[in-house]
Enzyme design. Structure first.
Site, PDB file in Angstrom:
ATOM      1  N   TYR A   1       2.199   1.433  72.780  1.00  5.51           N
ATOM      2  CA  TYR A   1       0.921   0.950  72.274  1.00  5.51           C
ATOM      3  C   TYR A   1       1.102  -0.197  71.276  1.00  5.51           C
ATOM      4  CZ  TYR A   1      -0.850   5.551  73.871  1.00  5.51           C
ATOM      5  OH  TYR A   1      -1.165   6.675  74.593  1.00  5.51           O
TER       6      TYR A   1
ATOM      7  N   HIS B   1       6.729  10.057  76.938  1.00  5.23           N
ATOM      8  CA  HIS B   1       5.440   9.538  77.388  1.00  5.23           C
ATOM      9  C   HIS B   1       5.230   9.704  78.886  1.00  5.23           C
ATOM     10  CE1 HIS B   1       2.329   6.265  76.110  1.00  5.23           C
ATOM     11  NE2 HIS B   1       1.788   7.137  76.932  1.00  5.23           N
TER      12      HIS B   1
END
Length: 321
Positions: free
Chosen positions: A81, A143
């Protein structure tokens, strides 16, 4: 470390209060405060941040500070991110002690939108600690179980290195994101006592299992399911049948459509991770002081299941995830 919480209930669609109380028994901030639902810094914010060359993207900082002010203490970020610096700065400027805030971050060994993740999970973790301006994280997740071929990892070796990081004492809990039951079984077999205790998956009425039976598998194995993208059924596509029914519940309970969906997520045994920059909506997302009936829960499930939609990992079949 074995999770002791039990989010199961005799009822299929449990009370959101029961779920929240059971999460509170296990998942507390370092200072012992119950965690709230999560506020995310991914889908909405990462693309805006990546479009700039700024070290800090002020709108993310402002949104996080507002969320903390309104009562959130659970922040979700990830290396991919690029918002870890904003999380660290927002917490510091909020005036709230680090120990009163829960931070979840993630590492994925893949390249996305041209950005290559750090070569190793250890390198990524150390960089994220520096950016977050902290000496520990509350939860560190893999992730994605899918690894680009040019990374020197398999899921097994990646998890083994995560276990080594966990042993440093700088990570309170470990888990996965977008993991299927088979992925969770694999990593659970790699240590006798240290198990994954969280799995973040896409979850909303139109995608009630990102992979086959994943929600029930997690419940059966004391793994907390966190649901990202919980409100996309309201904002990312139009399911008129669902919208009409949610509208009926909005009138009945005097709540917003977002509150109805977030309550549904909780009563499904899933902890939502959402985001907003609107102060009223932020406060509303923390005010879920009502319960949907068994019949209403079932109706939302039935309507959503008739119009399955996936927004992440859309190239994968349910069996592949």
């Amino acid at each position: 470390m074995v999770a002791s919480h039990d989010v199961r209930s005799r009822k299929k669609y449990q009370s959101g209060k029961i779920l929240q109380e059971n999460i509170m028994k296990q998942f507390l901030t370092k200072s012992g405060k119950p965690i709230t639902i999560g506020t995310g810094t991914g889908t909405k914010w990462q693309w805006a941040k990546k479009a700039t060359d700024d070290k800090y993207f002020q709108p993310v900082i402002d949104q996080l500070k507002l969320s903390i002010k309104c009562g959130y203490n659970h922040i979700d970020t990830a290396d991919t991110y690029t918002t870890c610096p904003e999380v660290g700065k927002a917490i510091k400027e909020s005036g709230v002690a680090r120990e009163d805030i829960w931070i979840t971050t993630k590492y994925a060994a893949f390249t996305i939108q041209g950005r290559r993740a750090p070569e190793t999970i250890t390198l990524a973790f150390n960089q994220m600690l520096e950016e977050l301006e902290t000496d520990y994280v509350d939860a560190f997740l893999i992730h994605s179980p899918f690894i680009d071929e040019d990374y020197d990892y398999t899921l097994t070796t990646l998890w083994q290195e995560l276990l080594e990081l966990y042993n440093t004492g700088k990570i309170r809990y470990i888990g996965g994101s977008n993991f299927s039951a088979n992925h969770l079984k694999l990593v659970s077999s790699l240590h006798e006592t240290v198990k994954p205790v969280m799995n973040q998956i896409e979850f909303h009425p139109n995608l009630q299992n990102q992979s086959k039976n994943i929600v029930q598998f997690c419940k059966d194995n004391d793994i907390l399911v966190e649901g990202y993208n919980p409100l996309c059924s309201l904002f990312k596509f139009k399911d008129e049948n669902l919208s009409n029914y949610i509208g009926e519940l909005v009138k009945k309970y005097g709540k917003t459509d977002s509150q109805i969906i977030l309550k549904w997520v909780l009563q499904m045994g899933v902890l939502p991770v959402t985001t907003s920059s609107n102060e009223d909506r932020i406060k509303q997302s923390l005010t879920l002081d009502f319960d949907l009936t068994e019949e209403e829960m079932k109706e939302i499930c039935d309507i959503g299941a008739k119009n399955k939609q996936r927004f992440f990992f859309s190239d994968f079949d349910e069996q592949d995830l």
